[in-house]
Design a protein around this motif. Sequence first.
Motif, PDB file in Angstrom:
ATOM      1  N   UNK A 216       0.830  -1.206   0.000  1.00 53.46           N
ATOM      2  CA  UNK A 216       0.000   0.000   0.000  1.00 53.46           C
ATOM      3  C   UNK A 216       0.867   1.259   0.000  1.00 53.46           C
ATOM      4  N   UNK A 217       1.971   1.237   0.754  1.00 47.20           N
ATOM      5  CA  UNK A 217       2.870   2.392   0.788  1.00 47.20           C
ATOM      6  C   UNK A 217       3.524   2.618  -0.572  1.00 47.20           C
ATOM      7  N   UNK A 218       3.918   1.543  -1.249  1.00 44.54           N
ATOM      8  CA  UNK A 218       4.512   1.674  -2.574  1.00 44.54           C
ATOM      9  C   UNK A 218       3.509   2.250  -3.567  1.00 44.54           C
ATOM     10  N   UNK A 219       2.285   1.744  -3.521  1.00 42.57           N
ATOM     11  CA  UNK A 219       1.245   2.241  -4.427  1.00 42.57           C
ATOM     12  C   UNK A 219       1.005   3.727  -4.194  1.00 42.57           C
ATOM     13  N   UNK A 220       0.880   4.127  -2.940  1.00 38.74           N
ATOM     14  CA  UNK A 220       0.633   5.538  -2.624  1.00 38.74           C
ATOM     15  C   UNK A 220       1.775   6.422  -3.103  1.00 38.74           C
ATOM     16  N   UNK A 221       3.003   5.919  -2.963  1.00 35.14           N
ATOM     17  CA  UNK A 221       4.168   6.702  -3.371  1.00 35.14           C
ATOM     18  C   UNK A 221       4.161   6.974  -4.870  1.00 35.14           C
ATOM     19  N   UNK A 222       3.936   5.937  -5.660  1.00 31.86           N
ATOM     20  CA  UNK A 222       4.019   6.086  -7.109  1.00 31.86           C
ATOM     21  C   UNK A 222       2.748   6.714  -7.683  1.00 31.86           C
ATOM     22  N   UNK A 223       1.586   6.386  -7.103  1.00 31.65           N
ATOM     23  CA  UNK A 223       0.327   6.936  -7.610  1.00 31.65           C
ATOM     24  C   UNK A 223       0.247   8.446  -7.419  1.00 31.65           C
ATOM     25  N   UNK A 224       1.004   8.970  -6.449  1.00 33.03           N
ATOM     26  CA  UNK A 224       0.960  10.406  -6.185  1.00 33.03           C
ATOM     27  C   UNK A 224       1.868  11.212  -7.104  1.00 33.03           C
ATOM     28  N   UNK A 225       2.654  10.545  -7.940  1.00 33.59           N
ATOM     29  CA  UNK A 225       3.599  11.243  -8.808  1.00 33.59           C
ATOM     30  C   UNK A 225       2.906  11.756 -10.064  1.00 33.59           C
ATOM     31  N   UNK A 226       3.358  12.879 -10.585  1.00 31.14           N
ATOM     32  CA  UNK A 226       2.779  13.401 -11.834  1.00 31.14           C
ATOM     33  C   UNK A 226       3.012  12.416 -12.972  1.00 31.14           C
ATOM     34  N   UNK A 227       2.033  12.338 -13.865  1.00 32.20           N
ATOM     35  CA  UNK A 227       2.128  11.463 -15.026  1.00 32.20           C
ATOM     36  C   UNK A 227       1.827  12.245 -16.286  1.00 32.20           C
ATOM     37  N   UNK A 228       2.646  11.988 -17.308  1.00 32.51           N
ATOM     38  CA  UNK A 228       2.363  12.624 -18.580  1.00 32.51           C
ATOM     39  C   UNK A 228       1.151  12.006 -19.252  1.00 32.51           C
ATOM     40  N   UNK A 229       0.935  10.712 -18.985  1.00 33.31           N
ATOM     41  CA  UNK A 229      -0.195  10.020 -19.606  1.00 33.31           C
ATOM     42  C   UNK A 229      -1.494  10.414 -18.927  1.00 33.31           C
ATOM     43  N   UNK A 230      -2.553  10.457 -19.715  1.00 29.01           N
ATOM     44  CA  UNK A 230      -3.854  10.825 -19.167  1.00 29.01           C
ATOM     45  C   UNK A 230      -4.461   9.686 -18.359  1.00 29.01           C
ATOM     46  N   UNK A 231      -4.082   8.452 -18.668  1.00 28.42           N
ATOM     47  CA  UNK A 231      -4.663   7.284 -18.004  1.00 28.42           C
ATOM     48  C   UNK A 231      -3.925   7.010 -16.695  1.00 28.42           C
ATOM     49  N   UNK A 232      -4.653   6.822 -15.589  1.00 27.04           N
ATOM     50  CA  UNK A 232      -3.988   6.535 -14.312  1.00 27.04           C
ATOM     51  C   UNK A 232      -3.198   5.230 -14.362  1.00 27.04           C
ATOM     52  N   UNK A 233      -2.135   5.179 -13.584  1.00 28.29           N
ATOM     53  CA  UNK A 233      -1.309   3.984 -13.489  1.00 28.29           C
ATOM     54  C   UNK A 233      -2.085   2.879 -12.772  1.00 28.29           C
ATOM     55  N   UNK A 234      -1.893   1.647 -13.226  1.00 24.95           N
ATOM     56  CA  UNK A 234      -2.497   0.477 -12.584  1.00 24.95           C
ATOM     57  C   UNK A 234      -1.390  -0.357 -11.944  1.00 24.95           C
ATOM     58  N   UNK A 235      -1.794  -1.339 -11.102  1.00 18.84           N
ATOM     59  CA  UNK A 235      -0.805  -2.034 -10.275  1.00 18.84           C
ATOM     60  C   UNK A 235      -1.027  -3.545 -10.284  1.00 18.84           C
ATOM     61  N   UNK A 236       0.096  -4.268 -10.320  1.00 21.50           N
ATOM     62  CA  UNK A 236       0.074  -5.720 -10.239  1.00 21.50           C
ATOM     63  C   UNK A 236       0.991  -6.194  -9.130  1.00 21.50           C
ATOM     64  N   UNK A 237       0.767  -7.410  -8.667  1.00 30.28           N
ATOM     65  CA  UNK A 237       1.550  -7.968  -7.560  1.00 30.28           C
ATOM     66  C   UNK A 237       1.927  -9.406  -7.871  1.00 30.28           C
ATOM     67  N   UNK A 238       3.190  -9.737  -7.636  1.00 31.04           N
ATOM     68  CA  UNK A 238       3.642 -11.112  -7.728  1.00 31.04           C
ATOM     69  C   UNK A 238       3.421 -11.803  -6.387  1.00 31.04           C
ATOM     70  N   UNK A 239       2.983 -13.063  -6.410  1.00 30.41           N
ATOM     71  CA  UNK A 239       2.765 -13.783  -5.157  1.00 30.41           C
ATOM     72  C   UNK A 239       2.774 -15.284  -5.387  1.00 30.41           C
ATOM     73  N   UNK A 240       3.268 -16.003  -4.402  1.00 31.09           N
ATOM     74  CA  UNK A 240       3.234 -17.460  -4.392  1.00 31.09           C
ATOM     75  C   UNK A 240       2.093 -17.873  -3.478  1.00 31.09           C
ATOM     76  N   UNK A 241       1.212 -18.750  -3.970  1.00 37.25           N
ATOM     77  CA  UNK A 241       0.009 -19.134  -3.231  1.00 37.25           C
ATOM     78  C   UNK A 241       0.136 -20.558  -2.693  1.00 37.25           C
ATOM     79  N   UNK A 242      -0.191 -20.701  -1.402  1.00 36.57           N
ATOM     80  CA  UNK A 242      -0.346 -22.027  -0.798  1.00 36.57           C
ATOM     81  C   UNK A 242      -1.659 -21.996  -0.032  1.00 36.57           C
ATOM     82  N   UNK A 243      -2.690 -22.579  -0.593  1.00 35.40           N
ATOM     83  CA  UNK A 243      -4.028 -22.554   0.002  1.00 35.40           C
ATOM     84  C   UNK A 243      -4.536 -23.983   0.202  1.00 35.40           C
ATOM     85  N   UNK A 244      -5.137 -24.210   1.358  1.00 32.26           N
ATOM     86  CA  UNK A 244      -5.705 -25.510   1.684  1.00 32.26           C
ATOM     87  C   UNK A 244      -7.031 -25.319   2.427  1.00 32.26           C
ATOM     88  N   UNK A 245      -7.693 -26.406   2.726  1.00 35.43           N
ATOM     89  CA  UNK A 245      -8.975 -26.324   3.439  1.00 35.43           C
ATOM     90  C   UNK A 245      -8.822 -25.658   4.794  1.00 35.43           C
TER      91      UNK A 245
END
Length: 366
Positions: A216-245
């Motif tokens: 969340x801190x990383x997103x807030x940091x970069x999302x607050x920066x000026x952008x030349x593009x009109x479209x807002x920046x979007x965000x992705x996350x890498x993650x390893x999943x281990x899910x069980x019952x």
Amino acid sequence: MVHPLRFGIWASVHGPRAAHQDPEEPYDASWERNRALVLKAEELGYDATLVAQHTINPHQEDLDQLEAWSAAAALAALTSRIEIITAIKPYLFHPVVLAKMALGIENISRGRFAINLVNAWNRPELARAGIGFAEHDERYAYGREWITVVSRLLQGERLTYKGKYFDVQDYALRPKDLYRARPRIYVGGESEPARALVADHGDVWFINGQPLADVAALINNVASRPRGAAVPLRFGLSAFVIARSTAAEADAAHERLLRLAEKDAPMKAIQKQNTDPKVVMMQTMQKSARVGSNGGTAAGLVGSYDEVADRIIDFHAAGIELFMLQFQPFEAEMTRFAEEIIPRIRQRQAERGVERSHRQAAGRVG
């Protein structure tokens, strides 16, 4: 604006992501293996695949390594819906050549292609080829100029550009993109030069797996920066999943992979030696015991089906749109996630949407 959740898989271009000596996941970086996994992912409803680029295996040089761009072109022809995101290290391809390749795969895929700009961390890959491995910030300066050329060519512009690294004169690529303005640009890296680069040139920022508060801190940091593009920046996350019952079952599976990963210590020592110490990803990965690459289980997607679903929803609320996921054994766990986690997430989102509509209706009545 909150974008719909999307889920993707890391292609197995250099074998298992968690442990290389797992009897349940024999080493296989072949085209046949990757073709089967990506087609299965599309069948299961996954939205994207990320094809990492290495010319030599980053873990152990005598292990197989799938070539990313030829594989991406083949996947583009074989699939019908899934987004194909292919990583590129700028020093390996001149921007004019790469832009032409990207447009070709974009048109083969009918508008489902994207590039993932990464500025390299594995020293031997460039140094042994005679290309040279520049200092960290110099690599980002090169990458900034490189993506400037690529992006403008991808948009069909007739380009004249002169900079420190490139001199392009009256150059245009045809056919241009037949489906949209240009392919999407993902950018990886979390250093200050990387953040500045993604704010200026990226469509989506790929963040390495780490706890929610840090993301969340990383997103807030970069999302607050000026952008030349009109479209807002979007965000992705890498993650390893281990899910069980149950959470206990997930913890046991996690412990199993941690023990197996310990056998890879010699391989990891070589990788550390070959890595630029200024790469923030490697610094982040040392903060806690985890399995998986690019942050792996540090994102906390280890637990019961309900716990993992709730954590993903929390990340989404913080701004993550695309989860690029790793599993081991890959096919079984990818299927488990599609059958157990995604339906829970969709149900929770639907329920929250109904609750929100009721609250809004009650406010209007009041």
